[in-house]
Design an enzyme around this catalytic site. Structure first.
Site, mmCIF file in Angstrom:
data_model
loop_
_atom_site.group_PDB
_atom_site.id
_atom_site.type_symbol
_atom_site.label_atom_id
_atom_site.label_comp_id
_atom_site.label_asym_id
_atom_site.label_seq_id
_atom_site.Cartn_x
_atom_site.Cartn_y
_atom_site.Cartn_z
ATOM 1 N N GLN A 182 1.017 -1.539 0.028
ATOM 2 C CA GLN A 182 -0.200 -0.420 -0.148
ATOM 3 C C GLN A 182 0.551 1.073 0.085
ATOM 4 O O GLN A 182 0.431 2.075 -0.424
ATOM 5 C CB GLN A 182 -0.703 -0.124 1.272
ATOM 6 C CG GLN A 182 -1.895 -0.630 1.234
ATOM 7 C CD GLN A 182 -2.795 -1.054 0.289
ATOM 8 O OE1 GLN A 182 -3.642 0.033 -0.658
ATOM 9 N NE2 GLN A 182 -2.560 -1.770 -1.338
ATOM 10 N N GLU A 195 -9.734 2.184 5.384
ATOM 11 C CA GLU A 195 -9.510 1.506 3.540
ATOM 12 C C GLU A 195 -9.626 -0.165 3.715
ATOM 13 O O GLU A 195 -10.657 -0.479 3.316
ATOM 14 C CB GLU A 195 -8.974 2.454 2.975
ATOM 15 C CG GLU A 195 -9.417 1.649 1.559
ATOM 16 C CD GLU A 195 -8.709 2.284 0.618
ATOM 17 O OE1 GLU A 195 -8.718 2.602 -0.651
ATOM 18 O OE2 GLU A 195 -7.181 3.220 1.229
ATOM 19 N N HIS A 196 -8.788 -1.056 4.488
ATOM 20 C CA HIS A 196 -8.115 -2.142 3.767
ATOM 21 C C HIS A 196 -7.991 -2.598 5.384
ATOM 22 O O HIS A 196 -6.742 -1.568 6.060
ATOM 23 C CB HIS A 196 -7.202 -2.495 3.153
ATOM 24 C CG HIS A 196 -7.507 -2.295 1.706
ATOM 25 N ND1 HIS A 196 -6.634 -0.401 1.409
ATOM 26 C CD2 HIS A 196 -7.685 -1.942 0.439
ATOM 27 C CE1 HIS A 196 -6.972 -0.614 0.338
ATOM 28 N NE2 HIS A 196 -7.518 -0.957 -0.356
ATOM 29 N N HIS A 205 1.852 3.293 -3.514
ATOM 30 C CA HIS A 205 0.814 3.993 -4.346
ATOM 31 C C HIS A 205 0.804 5.384 -4.452
ATOM 32 O O HIS A 205 1.217 5.951 -4.957
ATOM 33 C CB HIS A 205 0.077 3.672 -3.223
ATOM 34 C CG HIS A 205 -1.076 2.425 -4.210
ATOM 35 N ND1 HIS A 205 -2.536 2.668 -4.904
ATOM 36 C CD2 HIS A 205 -1.630 1.033 -3.405
ATOM 37 C CE1 HIS A 205 -2.591 1.233 -4.709
ATOM 38 N NE2 HIS A 205 -2.563 0.727 -4.200
ATOM 39 N N ASP A 223 -7.191 -5.559 -4.574
ATOM 40 C CA ASP A 223 -6.819 -5.084 -4.907
ATOM 41 C C ASP A 223 -7.582 -4.971 -7.016
ATOM 42 O O ASP A 223 -7.745 -4.717 -8.103
ATOM 43 C CB ASP A 223 -5.509 -4.232 -5.051
ATOM 44 C CG ASP A 223 -5.713 -3.276 -4.506
ATOM 45 O OD1 ASP A 223 -6.186 -2.671 -3.402
ATOM 46 O OD2 ASP A 223 -4.475 -2.974 -3.713
ATOM 47 N N HIS A 256 -53.046 17.868 6.449
ATOM 48 C CA HIS A 256 -52.851 16.508 5.941
ATOM 49 C C HIS A 256 -54.125 15.032 6.417
ATOM 50 O O HIS A 256 -54.187 14.121 5.333
ATOM 51 C CB HIS A 256 -51.442 15.505 7.256
ATOM 52 C CG HIS A 256 -49.820 16.741 6.304
ATOM 53 N ND1 HIS A 256 -50.283 17.823 6.401
ATOM 54 C CD2 HIS A 256 -49.381 15.810 5.834
ATOM 55 C CE1 HIS A 256 -49.111 18.514 5.530
ATOM 56 N NE2 HIS A 256 -48.441 16.647 5.252
#
Length: 445
Positions: free
Chosen positions: A273, A342-343, A276, A376, A435
């Site tokens: 990761q 996230e992961h 990235h 991924d 109503h």
């Protein structure tokens, strides 16, 4: 000589009892100033809304260093890219798409009708968004997998019109990367734009009267897909004009591991990761100082061998990455839930049991043979996931992203009569007698 600085700084939470809010404050996290980026990109977004294609071309020349000849990629270029695609890459994309499609098809939502009372039903219909804009970045890496992750769930949901935008590349004459184009052609996406960054998001949201080919571009109803902070800021600015999936920040991995975890596996996954982006977050949460030391030793061995070692080194040493030491796995579970990665990988004894108790994560990867990198590309799950702790209130991209729930209410006269008292009583209690009158007049006398 002084000892080298460790890759991962250590936050020691042993013998400390912190609330979830206090944990959030002390855990490593990437900083993403979307507000500042929004100030920077607002003129671009407003210019595209006002001038359309001309503004996009001006922005592309300024930010991408190229003024594309075609904003709308010609069909022959899509086909050429597919024809020239490496057969091995094509097969991998087909396999990835098939796995994602299988998961999304199984998770599609059927229409459901509930009989509330005899003669009274409420049906939940799931209706696809009509037209969606999918964004695929083109910065440090070429990401055809993101084409798969965006396009397939939209197709499974039944989206009628898909338009995909990806930045123009100087080395390819102002077209998006050919592998991106090939992935679009492979999946049957025919409306592709050579546009990136904030200008692409604005173009998708607002459309344009003429893209330079004599044809207009209709704006979309929903924009999805990852991107840098300027893409995120542009999505924030157009939200309301269109829907958006999320405001995604730098990628994150958190690993909850015990003494029995393989330090080589853990280190490799943290590196994967960090590859990235220099702002990527790699966090290890463990109750074993010995494991933390072994993982550090593995990082020392593995990082120098990596292709993007400078980028990885910067990410691992950044304030967003680190090791968090806890008293036990119970406390570790509380930490990763507060972090909301996230992961999230679980590399512990009874990994499945612990994973079942996780409440905040974009996706959970269970055991030593379910690395994040599998997700991924080829697990069948989606890799467009919430970042920055937003998993506490939202989930990842999937078929449900492209569906809208519509309630269809059908009551006959007797069923309405049965609900009349409760409805009119509540109408009067709220000071909205009309109503109640709308119900009462259906029962004269």
């Amino acid at each position: 000589m002084p000892a080298p600085t460790p890759f991962l700084a250590v936050t020691d939470l042993r013998s400390r009892t912190l609330s979830a809010a206090e944990l959030v404050a002390v855990l490593p996290r990437a900083e993403l100033d979307v507000d500042a980026a929004a100030v920077a990109v607002r003129p671009v977004v407003e210019d595209v809304a006002a001038r359309g294609a001309a503004a996009v071309l001006d922005a592309s020349e300024r930010f991408d260093g190229i003024r594309p000849e075609h904003l709308r990629v010609p069909q022959e270029e899509l086909q050429r890219a597919l024809d020239e695609l490496d057969p091995e890459i094509r097969a991998a994309l087909e396999e990835s798409a098939a796995r994602v499609r299988a998961v999304d098809t199984a998770q599609s939502r059927p229409e459901e009708t509930v009989q509330v009372v005899p003669g009274g039903t409420v049906t939940q219909r799931w209706v696809p968004v009509r037209r969606v804009g999918l964004y695929v970045p083109g910065g440090r890496a070429v990401l055809p997998s993101s084409v798969v992750m965006n396009v397939v769930p939209a197709q499974v949901a039944g989206v009628e019109q898909i338009v995909l935008a990806s930045p123009p590349q100087k080395e390819f004459g102002g077209l998006p990367h050919p592998t991106i184009l090939a992935a679009c052609a492979l999946l049957g996406v025919t409306e592709v734009l050579a546009a990136g960054g904030a200008q692409a998001i604005a173009l998708l949201a607002h459309g344009a009267e003429d893209l330079g080919d004599g044809a207009a571009l209709e704006g979309v109803d929903l924009v999805t897909g990852p991107g840098n902070v300027y893409v995120v800021a542009a999505k924030r600015l157009v939200r309301g004009t269109v829907g958006i999936d999320a405001e995604a920040g730098p990628t994150e991995i958190a690993i909850l591991a015990d003494a029995d975890a393989d330090p080589g596996f853990v280190a490799a996954d943290l590196i994967s990761q960090a590859e990235h982006d220099p702002m990527a977050a790699s966090v290890l949460v463990t109750d074993s100082p010995e494991l933390a030391e072994a993982v550090e030793a593995q990082l020392v061995a593995q990082v120098p061998q990596a292709l993007h070692r400078e980028r990885i080194d910067e990410a691992l040493r950044g304030p967003q990455s680190g090791v968090v030491l806890v008293d036990d796995l119970e406390r570790g579970l509380a930490v990763v839930d507060a972090y909301g990665a996230e992961h999230l990988e679980i590399q512990t004894a009874d990994a499945a049991g612990i994973a079942a108790r996780v409440t905040n994560a974009g996706a959970v990867f269970v055991g030593p043979h379910s690395p994040v990198s599998l997700g991924d590309y080829a697990a069948g799950s989606n890799h467009v996931l919430p970042t920055g702790g937003t998993s506490r209130f939202t989930g990842g991209l999937g078929v449900q992203t492209f569906l809208r729930g519509i309630h269809v209410v059908h009551y006959d006269r007797d069923a309405l009569a049965g609900a009349r008292s409760a409805a009119t009583t509540l109408a009067r209690a709220e000071g909205l007698p009309a109503h109640g009158d709308a119900i009462d007049l259906r029962f004269p006398g």
